[in-house]
Write an enzyme that holds these catalytic residues in place. Structure first.
Site, PDB file in Angstrom:
ATOM      1  N   HIS A  15       0.758  -1.451   0.054  1.00 11.25           N
ATOM      2  CA  HIS A  15       0.079   0.035   0.121  1.00 11.25           C
ATOM      3  C   HIS A  15       0.911   1.118   0.054  1.00 11.25           C
ATOM      4  O   HIS A  15       1.847   1.445   0.795  1.00 11.25           O
ATOM      5  CB  HIS A  15      -1.085   0.143   1.236  1.00 11.25           C
ATOM      6  CG  HIS A  15      -2.030   1.021   1.226  1.00 11.25           C
ATOM      7  ND1 HIS A  15      -1.915   2.090   1.230  1.00 11.25           N
ATOM      8  CD2 HIS A  15      -3.545   0.790   1.065  1.00 11.25           C
ATOM      9  CE1 HIS A  15      -3.088   2.833   0.890  1.00 11.25           C
ATOM     10  NE2 HIS A  15      -4.054   1.969   0.853  1.00 11.25           N
ATOM     11  N   ASP A  51      -7.484  -3.107   3.749  1.00  8.42           N
ATOM     12  CA  ASP A  51      -6.096  -2.291   4.348  1.00  8.42           C
ATOM     13  C   ASP A  51      -6.289  -1.928   5.852  1.00  8.42           C
ATOM     14  O   ASP A  51      -5.649  -0.765   6.193  1.00  8.42           O
ATOM     15  CB  ASP A  51      -6.126  -1.008   3.789  1.00  8.42           C
ATOM     16  CG  ASP A  51      -7.617  -0.274   3.671  1.00  8.42           C
ATOM     17  OD1 ASP A  51      -8.495  -0.604   4.558  1.00  8.42           O
ATOM     18  OD2 ASP A  51      -7.584   0.961   2.881  1.00  8.42           O
ATOM     19  N   ILE A 540      30.853  33.326  -1.170  1.00  3.66           N
ATOM     20  CA  ILE A 540      29.645  32.865  -0.706  1.00  3.66           C
ATOM     21  C   ILE A 540      29.420  31.299  -1.315  1.00  3.66           C
ATOM     22  O   ILE A 540      29.615  30.314  -0.663  1.00  3.66           O
ATOM     23  CB  ILE A 540      28.588  33.515  -0.955  1.00  3.66           C
ATOM     24  CG1 ILE A 540      28.447  34.923  -0.208  1.00  3.66           C
ATOM     25  CG2 ILE A 540      27.082  32.899  -0.858  1.00  3.66           C
ATOM     26  CD1 ILE A 540      27.577  35.736  -0.600  1.00  3.66           C
ATOM     27  N   GLY A 542      31.678  29.849  -3.533  1.00  2.00           N
ATOM     28  CA  GLY A 542      32.903  29.027  -3.517  1.00  2.00           C
ATOM     29  C   GLY A 542      33.206  28.257  -2.044  1.00  2.00           C
ATOM     30  O   GLY A 542      33.670  27.165  -2.040  1.00  2.00           O
ATOM     31  N   GLN A 543      32.922  29.179  -1.159  1.00  2.00           N
ATOM     32  CA  GLN A 543      33.147  28.546   0.295  1.00  2.00           C
ATOM     33  C   GLN A 543      32.282  27.300   0.644  1.00  2.00           C
ATOM     34  O   GLN A 543      32.617  26.480   1.316  1.00  2.00           O
ATOM     35  CB  GLN A 543      32.959  29.923   1.409  1.00  2.00           C
ATOM     36  CG  GLN A 543      33.560  29.157   2.573  1.00  2.00           C
ATOM     37  CD  GLN A 543      34.691  28.775   2.810  1.00  2.00           C
ATOM     38  OE1 GLN A 543      35.559  29.240   2.108  1.00  2.00           O
ATOM     39  NE2 GLN A 543      34.931  27.977   3.853  1.00  2.00           N
ATOM     40  N   GLY A 558      43.524  29.041  -9.146  1.00  2.00           N
ATOM     41  CA  GLY A 558      43.420  30.542  -8.490  1.00  2.00           C
ATOM     42  C   GLY A 558      44.590  30.754  -7.846  1.00  2.00           C
ATOM     43  O   GLY A 558      45.699  30.100  -7.740  1.00  2.00           O
ATOM     44  N   CYS A 615      48.453  31.916 -16.200  1.00  2.00           N
ATOM     45  CA  CYS A 615      49.331  31.312 -14.855  1.00  2.00           C
ATOM     46  C   CYS A 615      50.639  30.983 -15.173  1.00  2.00           C
ATOM     47  O   CYS A 615      51.474  30.702 -14.208  1.00  2.00           O
ATOM     48  CB  CYS A 615      48.327  30.189 -14.555  1.00  2.00           C
ATOM     49  SG  CYS A 615      48.115  28.813 -15.931  1.00  2.00           S
ATOM     50  N   SER A 713      52.999  39.021 -10.757  1.00  2.00           N
ATOM     51  CA  SER A 713      52.256  40.206 -11.150  1.00  2.00           C
ATOM     52  C   SER A 713      50.946  39.981 -11.716  1.00  2.00           C
ATOM     53  O   SER A 713      50.044  40.357 -11.735  1.00  2.00           O
ATOM     54  CB  SER A 713      53.036  41.058 -12.112  1.00  2.00           C
ATOM     55  OG  SER A 713      53.285  40.482 -13.460  1.00  2.00           O
TER      56      SER A 713
END
Length: 810
Positions: A15, A51, A540, A542-543, A558, A615, A713
């Site tokens: 059921h 039932d 926000i 990413g954390q 990064g 990079c 830089s």
């Protein structure tokens, strides 16, 4: 197992409800209508009331906010119900089946199957209205009166984002008109909150998407090809077999008015799949086109791929630029749909060429991140993606690569607008390498395999040990702003090839190509939830990704500082797997026996490629004393020939820096170099024109203790240090005197010297007599504080796989 027969054991019944709160055939409908947070089923012993007998076992599941009866059946009640019946039979056979009496208190038998009982009462909150509609979904259907006729609502969901614009629709009894929007019909509760319904059905049985209420019937009739006419003939035979009471199937024959039931819908869909080359229809397709001629039109649109494109609603920002119309999505992409952020927040993304606002982009909240992760988790664990074979997965990735290539001019234009990349470079590298990356990893999909391992076999037993490479699950990817689409491709292609699902956060300042990529992924056929894109801030979104317990892997490119924070969060949350590509201060050593013309050309590329926002850019050039002055002179001569300007101009060599804050940081970097005593040979200033342009810059006389010698830089600043003739080991010691180790380079005609230096340089990549020469088949990644883990090549797959060892005895 003993044979179970009714006289000996009694009968058991499945059921779909957790008794005794809701009983009867409509129990699950009432579970939804009442807003219960738990649903489930019971297996109980039958009695005279059928039932009301004792409970044998029960199973429960959480009810999601937008679940319908169909959703609950497909996700839980059907698959888990089969398992439970097997378990119940086994308990009976073992003599361990309990008989738990059902309490009568609280039991209800409310009727729901009659249409007259399903009319909507409007003076209620949005949540109550939503529960009423979804509880009646399919049977018998919640209805109201609109323009003098009964209209039934299907496909309700609570609207958590801001209310979209639309055309008002008066509804009898409602205190506020509904809104017909591009996504559906928005309805309002007495609490001011809103819900949305996807489909409407009229009294004659005709069903339409709610978004088409004011435009129903405007769709042009397709002329069928000879092959499509054959398909229509096959379907007509299927209809005739189901509607055996209808003498002839005409264009006007209505499936349901001819006596078909919901079970016949399933049969129709399955027969068409079996006899029409695997054509996948949904039950809803039948309800939306009940007349034969309309049904054939829908099938043909599906065959031509038109229907799949219509399912994705995209609210573009369009711009006439670069001799084309560029159409850019700007909302979060979650579970196969573009949607506003949960709290409606947006932010401006800026064109660095002139500082103008391109558009407002959704600013993802914690709620949006959680939704995206939940969608990815469901797609991996329960969706089509998790069941898909490897070659089919590869086919989708090849198709996506084709679409990226087909749209490369538009993508390169968006990249130029949003990141300042020179269009020709964006076309060749940003987009071109993205296409290559997806094609490369598409080829790996069906070549991921384990191995058999001979282990010590103690007689008389025999053992077989083998390994399996399995996907990790939900992966998070956080990418930088210098190569927005290419960095997405480098990580997500390997992730998808391994069979994972993903939630990707693009850099806040460059979200637009990632969102365009999401649109193309739908066109390629990727199932909902496999790819999710959430624009917003690292602090926000990413954390939250790094902390989320349902994410099993995080790939990040990064800064080193942020990479360390991410690693801490990943460790504390659930010890998720991490790969990091971080900062660099890549040394380039130029010996006096080099081919000088090539060294000048390649040395400039090593620094100024992509405006220095690279990079692996050569952060410090060591030039042997004998050629130092000539090298500097020739570099300055070449810089003066460079054209700085609009990145969409095909003759431009050097575009704007990515964003204003970065430009200001570069100017401060130059000021620090001058203060420490380095010689500013050329540049060092902002170009006097609108936008974020900086002059290509050259410093010499840079000593090892200076700020310029130690810090990256990430801009068009060439930092040159001289070294004594023949001092190979001395210059190597200086080159390695950094905490970074991403890339490096050496220019010399002496092969022995080249091999010695490449062996001694502490970096993940060494370029010899070249620079910036990356390839999709070559692993890429750093050492020391430049991170760990690899992008590209076969090694990248291992970042998104886990190894399982299986040992069996036979």
């Amino acid at each position: 197992m003993d044979v179970i027969d009714s006289p000996k054991y009694g009968s058991i019944i499945y059921h779909p409800s957790i008794l005794p709160r809701h009983r009867g055939a409509s129990a699950i409908n009432w579970t939804l209508i009442m807003g219960d947070k738990k649903a489930g089923f019971s297996v109980f012993w039958a009695d005279d009331g059928l039932d009301t007998g004792p409970i044998l076992l029960q199973k429960s599941c959480d009810v999601e906010p937008n679940d319908t009866v169909d959703a609950l059946y497909n996700r839980f009640l059907f698959p888990e119900g089969i398992k439970a019946m097997v378990e119940a039979v086994q308990l009976i056979a073992d003599g361990k089946a309990p008989r738990i009496p059902q309490p009568e208190e609280g039991a209800t038998y409310e009727g729901i199957q009659k249409k007259e009982n399903a009319e909507i009462s409007w003076d209620q909150s949005a949540e109550v209205l939503h529960n009423w509609i979804r509880g009646h979904d399919k049977v018998p259907g919640a209805w109201t009166e609109i323009n003098g006729q009964m209209v039934t609502f299907y496909g309700s969901s609570l609207l958590k984002s801001s209310v979209p614009s639309g055309e008002p629709l008066e509804i009898k009894g409602a205190t506020k008109p509904g809104l017909v929007t591009k996504n559906g019909l928005v309805l309002f509760g007495n609490d001011g909150k809103a819900l949305m319904v996807r489909n409407l059905q009229f009294e004659d049985g005709r069903m339409i998407p709610a978004s088409q209420y004011f435009s129903a019937g405007e769709t042009s009739v397709l002329e069928l090809t000879a092959e499509e006419v054959k398909v229509a003939g096959t379907i007509k035979v299927i209809w005739a077999g189901i509607l055996s009471n209808v003498p002839v199937i005409e264009d006007s024959t209505d499936f349901f008015k001819s006596g078909a039931s919901s079970m016949d819908v399933v049969r129709l869909v399955e027969e068409i799949r079996q006899k029409c080359g695997g054509l996948q229809l949904q039950n809803e397709d039948v309800y939306l086109a009940t007349k034969f001629e309309d049904f054939i039109q829908k099938v043909v649109r599906k065959l031509r791929g038109e229907e799949s494109e219509e399912e994705l609603v995209v609210d573009y920002v369009s711009k006439e630029v670069n001799e084309m119309t560029v159409k850019m999505p700007y909302q979060c992409f979650i579970n196969g749909q573009f949607t506003d952020a949960d709290d409606g927040k947006t932010y401006d993304t800026i064109n660095p060429t002139d500082g103008s606002i391109i558009c407002k982009v959704s600013y993802a909240s914690l709620v949006d991140v959680d939704k995206a992760v939940a969608a990815a988790k469901d797609a991996f664990e329960n969706g089509e993606w998790g069941r898909m074979n490897a070659r089919e997965r590869g086919r989708l990735m090849y198709r996506l690569a084709d679409l990226l290539e087909e749209n490369q001019e538009e993508l390169a234009t968006i990249e130029a607008l949003d990141s300042g990349a020179v269009y020709t470079l964006a076309l060749k590298t940003h987009i071109g390498m993205s296409v290559q990356t997806f094609r490369y990893f598409a080829g790996w999909c069906d070549k991921i395999q384990g191995s058999t391992i001979p282990i010590n076999q103690a007689r008389p037993n025999r053992n077989l040990t083998f390994t399996k490479k399995e996907p990790l699950g939900v992966c998070a990817i956080i990418i930088p702003w210098n190569y927005p689409l290419m960095m997405l491709a480098w990580k997500s292609a390997a992730c998808l090839a391994a069979g994972n699902t993903l939630v990707l956060k693009p850099a806040q300042v460059t979200p637009l190509t990632a969102l365009k990529f999401a649109e193309l992924s739908v066109k390629a056929g990727f199932p909902k939830g496999v790819i999710n894109i959430i624009p917003g801030s690292g602090g926000i979104a990413g954390q939250r990704l790094s902390e989320h317990p349902d994410i099993r892997k995080l790939g990040f490119t990064g800064s080193t500082a942020i990479g360390k924070q991410i690693m801490k969060s990943c460790a504390v949350s659930n010890l998720k797997k991490v790969s990091l590509e971080l900062g660099g201060k890549s040394p380039l050593i130029i010996f006096n026996d080099c081919e000088l013309d090539k060294a000048v050309r390649m040395g400039m590329g090593a620094v100024f490629f992509n405006k220095g926002e690279n990079c692996i850019a050569a952060g410090r050039l060591f030039v042997e004393e004998a050629i130092h002055d000539e090298f500097v002179t020739r570099v300055v001569e070449e810089i003066k020939k460079m054209k700085i300007g609009d990145p969409l101009d095909r003759s431009t060599d050097h575009g704007p820096q990515n964003h204003k804050a970065h430009l200001e940081k570069l100017l401060q970097y130059c000021e620090a170099g001058v203060k420490e005593g380095a010689t500013l040979v050329y540049g060092g200033r902002q170009v006097q024109r609108p936008g974020f342009f900086m002059e290509p810059t050259v410093f010499t006389d840079v000593e090892d203790h200076m700020y310029l010698a130690k810090e990256e830089s990430f801009g068009p600043i060439m930092v040159i240090s001289k070294f004594q003739n023949g001092d190979i080991d001395g210059v190597l010691q200086r080159a390695n005197n950094t905490e970074y180790g991403l890339a490096s380079g050496v220019f010399t005609r002496d092969i022995n010297k080249a091999m010695y230096v490449s062996e001694k340089l502490e970096a993940g990549t060494v370029f010899v007599n070249t620079y910036n020469k990356t390839d999709v088949a070559a692993p890429f990644g750093g050492v020391k504080q430049s991170g760990f883990g690899k992008d590209l090549g076969e090694e990248a797959l291992n970042e998104y796989l886990k190894t399982k060892t299986v040992t069996l005895e036979y």
